[in-house]
Each structure stands twice: as C-alpha cells, then as structure tokens.
Motif scaffolding. Structure first.
Motif, mmCIF file in Angstrom:
data_model
loop_
_atom_site.group_PDB
_atom_site.id
_atom_site.type_symbol
_atom_site.label_atom_id
_atom_site.label_comp_id
_atom_site.label_asym_id
_atom_site.label_seq_id
_atom_site.Cartn_x
_atom_site.Cartn_y
_atom_site.Cartn_z
ATOM 1 N N SER A 4 0.732 -1.146 -0.036
ATOM 2 C CA SER A 4 -0.005 0.100 -0.073
ATOM 3 C C SER A 4 0.886 1.304 -0.055
ATOM 4 O O SER A 4 0.413 2.462 -0.329
ATOM 5 C CB SER A 4 -0.948 -0.019 1.287
ATOM 6 N N ASP A 5 2.354 1.248 0.222
ATOM 7 C CA ASP A 5 2.960 2.367 0.230
ATOM 8 C C ASP A 5 3.640 2.596 -1.086
ATOM 9 O O ASP A 5 4.597 3.469 -1.218
ATOM 10 C CB ASP A 5 4.394 2.016 1.386
ATOM 11 N N LEU A 6 3.438 1.405 -2.081
ATOM 12 C CA LEU A 6 4.365 1.700 -3.343
ATOM 13 C C LEU A 6 3.634 3.070 -4.032
ATOM 14 O O LEU A 6 2.134 3.178 -3.959
ATOM 15 C CB LEU A 6 3.825 0.563 -4.128
ATOM 16 N N LYS A 7 4.545 3.559 -4.800
ATOM 17 C CA LYS A 7 4.116 4.704 -5.756
ATOM 18 C C LYS A 7 4.341 4.279 -7.126
ATOM 19 O O LYS A 7 5.594 3.988 -7.466
ATOM 20 C CB LYS A 7 4.799 6.048 -5.501
ATOM 21 N N ILE A 8 3.596 4.256 -7.695
ATOM 22 C CA ILE A 8 3.681 3.779 -9.220
ATOM 23 C C ILE A 8 3.382 4.597 -10.314
ATOM 24 O O ILE A 8 2.388 5.300 -10.132
ATOM 25 C CB ILE A 8 2.825 2.264 -9.275
ATOM 26 N N LEU A 9 4.200 4.387 -11.402
ATOM 27 C CA LEU A 9 3.730 5.601 -12.613
ATOM 28 C C LEU A 9 3.631 4.695 -13.935
ATOM 29 O O LEU A 9 4.541 3.848 -14.161
ATOM 30 C CB LEU A 9 5.167 6.426 -12.804
ATOM 31 N N LEU A 10 2.366 4.702 -14.386
ATOM 32 C CA LEU A 10 2.258 4.323 -15.655
ATOM 33 C C LEU A 10 2.251 5.267 -16.922
ATOM 34 O O LEU A 10 1.776 6.318 -16.528
ATOM 35 C CB LEU A 10 0.602 3.887 -15.606
ATOM 36 N N VAL A 11 3.183 4.772 -17.739
ATOM 37 C CA VAL A 11 3.462 5.636 -18.782
ATOM 38 C C VAL A 11 2.897 4.937 -20.147
ATOM 39 O O VAL A 11 3.456 3.854 -20.531
ATOM 40 C CB VAL A 11 4.740 5.995 -18.829
ATOM 41 N N ASP A 12 1.905 5.496 -20.727
ATOM 42 C CA ASP A 12 1.456 4.737 -22.126
ATOM 43 C C ASP A 12 0.603 6.049 -22.779
ATOM 44 O O ASP A 12 -0.029 6.914 -22.159
ATOM 45 C CB ASP A 12 0.706 3.659 -21.957
ATOM 46 N N ASP A 30 -3.293 -3.024 -3.813
ATOM 47 C CA ASP A 30 -3.875 -2.397 -2.664
ATOM 48 C C ASP A 30 -4.653 -1.310 -3.159
ATOM 49 O O ASP A 30 -4.044 -0.389 -3.862
ATOM 50 C CB ASP A 30 -3.065 -2.025 -1.424
ATOM 51 N N SER A 31 -5.737 -1.053 -3.031
ATOM 52 C CA SER A 31 -6.391 0.189 -3.544
ATOM 53 C C SER A 31 -5.906 1.410 -2.813
ATOM 54 O O SER A 31 -6.216 2.622 -3.467
ATOM 55 C CB SER A 31 -7.925 0.120 -2.973
ATOM 56 N N GLU A 32 -4.984 1.322 -1.809
ATOM 57 C CA GLU A 32 -4.578 2.647 -1.167
ATOM 58 C C GLU A 32 -3.019 3.021 -1.967
ATOM 59 O O GLU A 32 -2.566 3.814 -1.360
ATOM 60 C CB GLU A 32 -4.295 2.239 0.317
ATOM 61 N N CYS A 33 -2.489 1.723 -2.652
ATOM 62 C CA CYS A 33 -1.299 2.240 -3.263
ATOM 63 C C CYS A 33 -1.420 3.427 -4.069
ATOM 64 O O CYS A 33 -2.650 3.615 -4.914
ATOM 65 C CB CYS A 33 -0.549 1.021 -4.092
ATOM 66 N N ARG A 34 -0.340 4.351 -4.220
ATOM 67 C CA ARG A 34 -0.365 5.438 -5.337
ATOM 68 C C ARG A 34 -0.273 5.165 -6.936
ATOM 69 O O ARG A 34 0.899 4.628 -6.950
ATOM 70 C CB ARG A 34 0.484 6.749 -4.807
ATOM 71 N N VAL A 35 -1.029 5.318 -7.723
ATOM 72 C CA VAL A 35 -0.898 4.839 -9.047
ATOM 73 C C VAL A 35 -1.172 6.216 -9.940
ATOM 74 O O VAL A 35 -2.129 6.648 -9.984
ATOM 75 C CB VAL A 35 -1.715 3.926 -9.501
ATOM 76 N N ASP A 36 -0.078 6.802 -10.417
ATOM 77 C CA ASP A 36 -0.326 8.009 -11.436
ATOM 78 C C ASP A 36 -0.020 7.580 -12.755
ATOM 79 O O ASP A 36 0.622 6.585 -13.055
ATOM 80 C CB ASP A 36 0.643 9.118 -11.030
ATOM 81 N N CYS A 37 -0.616 8.510 -13.690
ATOM 82 C CA CYS A 37 -0.677 7.831 -15.189
ATOM 83 C C CYS A 37 0.018 9.258 -15.707
ATOM 84 O O CYS A 37 -0.159 10.218 -15.525
ATOM 85 C CB CYS A 37 -1.823 7.674 -15.537
ATOM 86 N N GLU A 43 4.824 14.437 -19.672
ATOM 87 C CA GLU A 43 4.152 14.246 -18.335
ATOM 88 C C GLU A 43 4.857 13.488 -17.468
ATOM 89 O O GLU A 43 4.735 13.635 -16.097
ATOM 90 C CB GLU A 43 2.712 13.703 -18.836
ATOM 91 N N ALA A 44 5.523 12.216 -17.906
ATOM 92 C CA ALA A 44 6.373 11.391 -17.293
ATOM 93 C C ALA A 44 7.317 12.145 -16.434
ATOM 94 O O ALA A 44 7.464 11.976 -15.379
ATOM 95 C CB ALA A 44 6.806 10.431 -17.921
ATOM 96 N N LEU A 45 8.214 12.959 -17.128
ATOM 97 C CA LEU A 45 9.295 13.691 -16.633
ATOM 98 C C LEU A 45 8.762 14.523 -15.621
ATOM 99 O O LEU A 45 9.410 14.826 -14.485
ATOM 100 C CB LEU A 45 10.257 14.357 -17.624
ATOM 101 N N SER A 46 7.614 15.053 -15.850
ATOM 102 C CA SER A 46 7.095 16.197 -14.873
ATOM 103 C C SER A 46 6.592 15.465 -13.630
ATOM 104 O O SER A 46 6.908 16.017 -12.386
ATOM 105 C CB SER A 46 5.987 16.904 -15.451
ATOM 106 N N ALA A 47 6.062 14.282 -13.608
ATOM 107 C CA ALA A 47 5.611 13.513 -12.394
ATOM 108 C C ALA A 47 6.856 13.110 -11.738
ATOM 109 O O ALA A 47 6.747 13.200 -10.466
ATOM 110 C CB ALA A 47 4.838 12.243 -13.048
ATOM 111 N N THR A 48 7.843 12.546 -12.396
ATOM 112 C CA THR A 48 9.044 12.045 -11.682
ATOM 113 C C THR A 48 9.935 13.185 -11.206
ATOM 114 O O THR A 48 10.619 13.123 -10.186
ATOM 115 C CB THR A 48 9.938 11.332 -12.604
ATOM 116 N N SER A 49 9.629 14.460 -11.624
ATOM 117 C CA SER A 49 10.364 15.640 -10.990
ATOM 118 C C SER A 49 9.818 15.979 -9.596
ATOM 119 O O SER A 49 10.441 16.582 -8.812
ATOM 120 C CB SER A 49 10.284 16.741 -11.923
ATOM 121 N N ALA A 50 8.373 15.869 -9.657
ATOM 122 C CA ALA A 50 7.529 16.181 -8.495
ATOM 123 C C ALA A 50 7.605 15.111 -7.395
ATOM 124 O O ALA A 50 7.302 15.484 -6.167
ATOM 125 C CB ALA A 50 6.318 16.534 -8.969
#
Length: 212
Positions: A4-12, A30-37, A43-50
């Motif tokens: 649930s602590d995982l932070k995941i980035l999906l790039v597509d 886990d529904s509480e894990c963070r999943v960003d797209c 957008e991917a580089l902006s997300a990983t910068s923040a």
C-alpha cells in the motif's frame, strides 16, 4: 515496504490502456497504493520531478521521445525506480537497448493480466521478470554468433532490395567485402540464399517490421 506504500507511474499514450492497467494494479496490490498516469514523455518527466516512484510501467513508443532516452531521464529524476517495459516491439535490436540498460522487467502487450500481476509482484519484491519471448530474445543476444554492426547494416540493405554493387558504393567498401559479409550472414542465420536470410532475420527480430 508494504504494497500500500508503493508509488507507481504508468506511462502509455493510450487512455484505455492506462485505465485498464491502473484498475489491474489497484486490484492486485492495494487500493491505497498510489498510481499515477502519464500519456507523454513530458508528463512522465514532470511527474518524476515532483514525486519519487518505486515502479514505472513504461511504454517505449511515445510521440514526444525515444523510449530509451526517456528511461534514462526517468531514472535520473527518480533514483532507484524499478522499470518494467511494456511494449509491442520484439525486434532484437530494439530490445537490446533495454537489456543493456538493465531494466527490471519486459512484457509484451499481448500477455495476460495474470502475467502482468506476476511481474509487478516479482519486481516490487526486488526481482526481475521477463516474459517468455523476452527471455528468448535475451538468449539470442547472449549468443556469440550474432551479426556484427557492419553485417547488420548489410542485412538491412539486402532486406530493402539493394544489390551488392549498390551496398558497396553506399558503405564505401569493395564488392568482395560486401560478399564476405553476406556469406557470414548466411552462415550465422543458417540460410541458403538472400531471400531466406531476410525471412529468418525478420523472425529473429534482426530487422524492424512496420507492424503497429
């Protein structure tokens, strides 16, 4: 780390793919894990910068950046991130860049959702996961009898229908040298003639196809 602590980035760059992958990940982890797209490299580089991410599922064919270049930039911005490449491309010369970059996983887009789930579990637990076809490509890359860069250049020109004299002129080499490269290619791919050579090269991922 708890799932649930995982932070995941999906790039597509396909919205439907992103939605499906997000739903799958939240369901298997886990529904509480963070999943960003992200739908673009920008957008991917902006997300990983923040935000620091633990895992990235990366489509390597985006409209605004070569996949291997984006991979390196994501790792710079999010050190320690684990990357699973998710792609339609099975060409050996494409995959070589990602094996050389030591990605943690490679999946092709026609794998079952159960295998995606397995790959995520294995990689987030510190392992590596390559689907069966990716493993076969890796074995091919590990062979000592792969064509040299010069031989691959000749192979690509043969596949485009060019004759020995034309190839020699374009590469600034003698026709004898080109014929030597061709003989080596025939031997390495166990082909009897140029037509069979090209067919076997396509099957082995040595020549890029135009498949989308």
């Amino acid at each position: 780390m708890a799932k649930s602590d995982l932070k995941i980035l999906l790039v597509d760059d396909h919205e439907i793919v992103l939605r499906g992958m997000r739903h799958l990940i939240e369901d298997i982890l886990d529904s509480e894990c963070r999943v960003d797209c992200a739908k673009t490299a920008a957008e991917a580089l902006s997300a990983t910068s923040a935000q620091h991410y633990d895992l990235c599922l990366l489509d390597i064919e985006l409209p605004d950046s070569p996949g291997i270049e984006l991979l390196h930039k994501i790792r710079e911005k999010s050190p320690g991130i684990k990357v699973i490449v998710n792609t339609i491309h099975e060409e050996l010369w494409v995959m070589k860049d990602y094996f050389d970059a030591n990605v943690e996983g490679i999946l092709f887009k026609d794998v079952l959702s159960s295998e995606i789930a397995q790959a995520i579990h294995v990689v987030t637990d510190g392992g590596t996961y390559f689907c069966n076809r990716a493993n076969r490509l890796k074995l091919s890359l590990d062979r000592s009898d792969l064509p040299t860069p010069k031989e691959l250049e000749v192979l690509h020109m043969l596949a485009n229908g060019k004759k020995t004299d034309d190839i020699a002129a374009e590469m600034h080499l003698s026709t004898n040298t080109i014929e030597t490269h061709r003989r080596h290619l025939l031997s390495k791919l166990n082909a009897r003639n140029s037509a069979e050579l090209v067919l076997k090269a396509v099957k082995q991922g040595l020549i890029q196809t135009t498949r989308k």
